[in-house]
Design a protein around this motif. Sequence first.
Motif, PDB file in Angstrom:
ATOM      1  N   GLN A 204      -7.755  -9.596   3.523  1.00  0.00           N
ATOM      2  CA  GLN A 204      -7.883  -8.232   3.028  1.00  0.00           C
ATOM      3  C   GLN A 204      -6.645  -7.819   2.229  1.00  0.00           C
ATOM      4  O   GLN A 204      -6.755  -7.132   1.203  1.00  0.00           O
ATOM      5  CB  GLN A 204      -8.096  -7.269   4.197  1.00  0.00           C
ATOM      6  CG  GLN A 204      -9.431  -7.428   4.900  1.00  0.00           C
ATOM      7  CD  GLN A 204      -9.537  -6.534   6.118  1.00  0.00           C
ATOM      8  OE1 GLN A 204      -8.679  -5.706   6.355  1.00  0.00           O
ATOM      9  NE2 GLN A 204     -10.592  -6.720   6.898  1.00  0.00           N
TER      10      GLN A 204
ATOM     11  N   HIS B 171     -13.595  -1.193  11.350  1.00  0.00           N
ATOM     12  CA  HIS B 171     -12.628  -0.825  10.305  1.00  0.00           C
ATOM     13  C   HIS B 171     -12.049   0.580  10.423  1.00  0.00           C
ATOM     14  O   HIS B 171     -10.923   0.805   9.960  1.00  0.00           O
ATOM     15  CB  HIS B 171     -13.293  -0.946   8.922  1.00  0.00           C
ATOM     16  CG  HIS B 171     -13.768  -2.331   8.603  1.00  0.00           C
ATOM     17  ND1 HIS B 171     -12.909  -3.375   8.359  1.00  0.00           N
ATOM     18  CD2 HIS B 171     -15.028  -2.835   8.496  1.00  0.00           C
ATOM     19  CE1 HIS B 171     -13.605  -4.469   8.098  1.00  0.00           C
ATOM     20  NE2 HIS B 171     -14.897  -4.174   8.191  1.00  0.00           N
TER      21      HIS B 171
ATOM     22  N   GLN C 156     -10.838   6.235   2.899  1.00  0.00           N
ATOM     23  CA  GLN C 156     -11.787   5.843   1.856  1.00  0.00           C
ATOM     24  C   GLN C 156     -11.870   4.319   1.724  1.00  0.00           C
ATOM     25  O   GLN C 156     -12.940   3.753   1.516  1.00  0.00           O
ATOM     26  CB  GLN C 156     -11.380   6.479   0.520  1.00  0.00           C
ATOM     27  CG  GLN C 156     -11.415   8.007   0.568  1.00  0.00           C
ATOM     28  CD  GLN C 156     -11.183   8.630  -0.782  1.00  0.00           C
ATOM     29  OE1 GLN C 156     -12.078   8.652  -1.610  1.00  0.00           O
ATOM     30  NE2 GLN C 156      -9.958   9.126  -1.006  1.00  0.00           N
ATOM     31  N   ARG C 157     -10.735   3.646   1.875  1.00  0.00           N
ATOM     32  CA  ARG C 157     -10.752   2.186   1.847  1.00  0.00           C
ATOM     33  C   ARG C 157     -11.529   1.642   3.052  1.00  0.00           C
ATOM     34  O   ARG C 157     -12.288   0.668   2.935  1.00  0.00           O
ATOM     35  CB  ARG C 157      -9.326   1.642   1.843  1.00  0.00           C
ATOM     36  CG  ARG C 157      -9.244   0.115   1.755  1.00  0.00           C
ATOM     37  CD  ARG C 157      -7.798  -0.336   1.862  1.00  0.00           C
ATOM     38  NE  ARG C 157      -7.033   0.071   0.691  1.00  0.00           N
ATOM     39  CZ  ARG C 157      -6.912  -0.672  -0.403  1.00  0.00           C
ATOM     40  NH1 ARG C 157      -7.490  -1.872  -0.471  1.00  0.00           N
ATOM     41  NH2 ARG C 157      -6.190  -0.259  -1.421  1.00  0.00           N
ATOM     42  N   ALA C 158     -11.345   2.280   4.216  1.00  0.00           N
ATOM     43  CA  ALA C 158     -12.063   1.838   5.414  1.00  0.00           C
ATOM     44  C   ALA C 158     -13.566   1.937   5.204  1.00  0.00           C
ATOM     45  O   ALA C 158     -14.327   1.022   5.570  1.00  0.00           O
ATOM     46  CB  ALA C 158     -11.629   2.667   6.618  1.00  0.00           C
TER      47      ALA C 158
ATOM     48  N   ASP D 108      -3.208   8.636   0.507  1.00  0.00           N
ATOM     49  CA  ASP D 108      -3.928   7.911   1.552  1.00  0.00           C
ATOM     50  C   ASP D 108      -4.035   8.788   2.796  1.00  0.00           C
ATOM     51  O   ASP D 108      -3.079   9.448   3.196  1.00  0.00           O
ATOM     52  CB  ASP D 108      -3.206   6.612   1.902  1.00  0.00           C
ATOM     53  CG  ASP D 108      -3.446   5.535   0.860  1.00  0.00           C
ATOM     54  OD1 ASP D 108      -4.195   5.803  -0.098  1.00  0.00           O
ATOM     55  OD2 ASP D 108      -2.875   4.442   1.002  1.00  0.00           O
TER      56      ASP D 108
ATOM     57  N   ARG E 256     -15.089   1.759   2.382  1.00  0.00           N
ATOM     58  CA  ARG E 256     -15.501   0.708   1.443  1.00  0.00           C
ATOM     59  C   ARG E 256     -15.693  -0.614   2.176  1.00  0.00           C
ATOM     60  O   ARG E 256     -16.628  -1.374   1.877  1.00  0.00           O
ATOM     61  CB  ARG E 256     -14.468   0.575   0.321  1.00  0.00           C
ATOM     62  CG  ARG E 256     -14.501   1.730  -0.670  1.00  0.00           C
ATOM     63  CD  ARG E 256     -13.784   1.375  -1.958  1.00  0.00           C
ATOM     64  NE  ARG E 256     -12.349   1.230  -1.776  1.00  0.00           N
ATOM     65  CZ  ARG E 256     -11.484   2.238  -1.889  1.00  0.00           C
ATOM     66  NH1 ARG E 256     -11.909   3.462  -2.179  1.00  0.00           N
ATOM     67  NH2 ARG E 256     -10.197   2.028  -1.728  1.00  0.00           N
ATOM     68  N   TYR E 257     -14.804  -0.894   3.133  1.00  0.00           N
ATOM     69  CA  TYR E 257     -14.984  -2.101   3.958  1.00  0.00           C
ATOM     70  C   TYR E 257     -16.284  -2.011   4.763  1.00  0.00           C
ATOM     71  O   TYR E 257     -17.009  -2.998   4.923  1.00  0.00           O
ATOM     72  CB  TYR E 257     -13.798  -2.282   4.909  1.00  0.00           C
ATOM     73  CG  TYR E 257     -12.496  -2.654   4.227  1.00  0.00           C
ATOM     74  CD1 TYR E 257     -12.498  -3.348   3.025  1.00  0.00           C
ATOM     75  CD2 TYR E 257     -11.271  -2.312   4.792  1.00  0.00           C
ATOM     76  CE1 TYR E 257     -11.304  -3.684   2.407  1.00  0.00           C
ATOM     77  CE2 TYR E 257     -10.078  -2.648   4.185  1.00  0.00           C
ATOM     78  CZ  TYR E 257     -10.095  -3.338   2.986  1.00  0.00           C
ATOM     79  OH  TYR E 257      -8.930  -3.683   2.375  1.00  0.00           O
TER      80      TYR E 257
ATOM     81  N   LEU F  57      -4.765   2.442   7.748  1.00  0.00           N
ATOM     82  CA  LEU F  57      -5.763   2.129   6.723  1.00  0.00           C
ATOM     83  C   LEU F  57      -6.367   3.420   6.182  1.00  0.00           C
ATOM     84  O   LEU F  57      -6.882   4.249   6.934  1.00  0.00           O
ATOM     85  CB  LEU F  57      -6.862   1.241   7.309  1.00  0.00           C
ATOM     86  CG  LEU F  57      -7.951   0.773   6.332  1.00  0.00           C
ATOM     87  CD1 LEU F  57      -7.353  -0.045   5.197  1.00  0.00           C
ATOM     88  CD2 LEU F  57      -9.015  -0.028   7.064  1.00  0.00           C
ATOM     89  N   ASP F  58      -6.274   3.581   4.860  1.00  0.00           N
ATOM     90  CA  ASP F  58      -6.818   4.771   4.215  1.00  0.00           C
ATOM     91  C   ASP F  58      -8.305   4.908   4.532  1.00  0.00           C
ATOM     92  O   ASP F  58      -9.060   3.925   4.546  1.00  0.00           O
ATOM     93  CB  ASP F  58      -6.603   4.679   2.704  1.00  0.00           C
ATOM     94  CG  ASP F  58      -7.236   5.848   1.984  1.00  0.00           C
ATOM     95  OD1 ASP F  58      -7.013   6.992   2.390  1.00  0.00           O
ATOM     96  OD2 ASP F  58      -7.994   5.592   1.024  1.00  0.00           O
TER      97      ASP F  58
ATOM     98  N   ASP G 255     -19.182  -2.834   2.512  1.00  0.00           N
ATOM     99  CA  ASP G 255     -19.312  -4.266   2.242  1.00  0.00           C
ATOM    100  C   ASP G 255     -19.937  -4.995   3.430  1.00  0.00           C
ATOM    101  O   ASP G 255     -20.811  -5.854   3.264  1.00  0.00           O
ATOM    102  CB  ASP G 255     -17.943  -4.864   1.920  1.00  0.00           C
ATOM    103  CG  ASP G 255     -17.372  -4.328   0.610  1.00  0.00           C
ATOM    104  OD1 ASP G 255     -18.150  -3.757  -0.178  1.00  0.00           O
ATOM    105  OD2 ASP G 255     -16.157  -4.473   0.394  1.00  0.00           O
TER     106      ASP G 255
ATOM    107  N   LEU H 247       0.835  -1.196   0.000  1.00  0.00           N
ATOM    108  CA  LEU H 247       0.000   0.000   0.000  1.00  0.00           C
ATOM    109  C   LEU H 247       0.868   1.244   0.000  1.00  0.00           C
ATOM    110  O   LEU H 247       1.902   1.295   0.662  1.00  0.00           O
ATOM    111  CB  LEU H 247      -0.907   0.021   1.236  1.00  0.00           C
ATOM    112  CG  LEU H 247      -1.910  -1.119   1.322  1.00  0.00           C
ATOM    113  CD1 LEU H 247      -2.667  -0.993   2.638  1.00  0.00           C
ATOM    114  CD2 LEU H 247      -2.874  -1.095   0.153  1.00  0.00           C
TER     115      LEU H 247
END
Length: 619
Positions: free
Chosen positions: A286, A210, A219-221, A249, A223-224, A216-217, A227, A15
């Motif tokens: 992940q 998350h 925006q990625r968090a 990030d 997205r998790y 952890l970025d 989901d 990452l």
Amino acid sequence: MRFLLGLFVSVWLILPTGPALADKRVALVIGNSTYRNVAKLGNPVNDAAAVAAMFKAAGFSSVESKLNLTISEMRKSLRDFGNASRDADVAVVYYAGHGIELDGTNYLIPIDATLETDTDVLDETLSLDRVLVAVESAKQLRLIILDACRDNPFAKNMKRTMASRAVGRGLAKVEPTSPNTVIAFAAKAGSTASDGTGKNSPFATALVEHLAKPGLDLQRAFRYVRDDVLKATNNTQEPYTYTSLGGDDVPLVAAGPVKPVVASPAAAAPADQSATMRRDYEFALQVGTKPAWDAFIEQYPTGFFTSLAKAQRDKLAAEAAQVEATNKAKAARDEQARLAAEGAKASEQAKAAEQAKAAERARVTAEAAKKAEEAKLAEAERVKAAEAAKAEAKEAERIKAAEAANVTREAKLVADQKTRDDKQVIEQKSKEDKLAALTPSADKPDVPAAADLPRALQAELRRVGCNTGAVDGIWNAAAQRSLDLFNKHAGMKLDVRTASADALDAVKGKTTRVCPLACDHGFRADGDRCTKITCRAGYEVGDDNTCEKIEVKKPVAKRDDQKRESSERAKTEASPAKPQASGQMYCGAAGCRPVAKGCRLDTAARNGNIVTSPREICD
């Protein structure tokens, strides 16, 4: 620890790293559950508590947690938070509760709102724009999280003052106007979110899982989070995020040593080996790289999740081999076509054709191997699901057994308590029977003989403090006064002329003193005795039986004494004065004698004659 170290190294290699956030991070968490004019919400208070705990565990400089706020309290909280975030690098506001959209503007609803008409929204709620103002001073990140998309009962009952005014279902979409701003909704615009059937809403559960993972970025968090919520709600609720972040990030918690992040909203017990292994497996899943799976397998050489990890790693290897074989087959075909186009020798073309066939066979073999690995992984996942279902069934059976055990234990406790109560009743009855056996029978009352009644009554009257005379059995006037005193203080009307059995029973019925103890002056009552009052030096007992300071009184002539002195003085003045002796001696023919009182000797000459002897002259 070796697994986590290897996994963190893998993440660092894979990452991109963003700029580390500065130290000061502040958060305001609001949870509104106990609405006064509509049905209460079950989870916002629990969600707020879980999110506040997450921010605290993530090392935030300040976390303000506010629950069940009125409109004035919400305004004050945002004003205070705006002051606190002026020099902050990160400012976060999380709100759980009811929200409403009116004419494209979103509002947060306090617990004291009534919202009888649509225009009441402007007066009784707080706009999202006001929340944006509270975080706008943050230097690096402004984050607003709204778990406020629940099905709103206010909107259903609200009266419309204008037919053209729109009151939306859920919240309206927003576009951040300032950079580095994130606005996260629990559900996309126009849809509603679930409050959840457990202790926390699906959105809050995913956030805590998350959002605060180190490195952890953001925006990625989210997205998790999306989901997890889709999975938990069977694709009926989709969280949505509106951002103005750049390409770097932006983690909410920088990578590196931080405090442990709360793994779930509920207070979890220390995880056992299986739970730790599951967590690390999900983390490796992940990341999804061969180094991550190698680190997991090295940390956990055996076990169910180890088999899954090996299947995931073999699948990655098969996919890589299949891609490589496909590329080689394509290169061989291209080479064969090139040689044919250039008119190369037949031997070279035949060689190229053979190489192309071999590459194609390798590709087919790699494709088959990939499918085989995918089948193995699918079987492993199926076994995993079966094991999970079996574990859930076992856990349900355990819970059921525990509940049954609790019921049995409670029943036993109730039975034991009943046994103890019955035993206590039996013992009490036994005591009462023994006491009844010792008590004289009602048909043979213990009444003294008529001759002993006066003495017994006098004794009882003395016991209750009403008789200070003799106990001699003679019912005289003193005894009658004692019984009359008893009547006065006991509120009774007994006949005092004779000593009767009724009077004796009435006096015996009094277990404590009836007549107050009367003491002479200089004495005070001390229980059933009169004790002398002793004063310290310079004090004496006064008229009210208290010690008073002794005062020296000046002598004052009394009226009778003054009258007597005046009378005696008048008599003296009225009587003739008594002769007073002068101290002189008078001598005559009869001899010498003192001059009488009131008289004197006169030796003056008269008519020129010489007086040879003085004369005694009395005026």
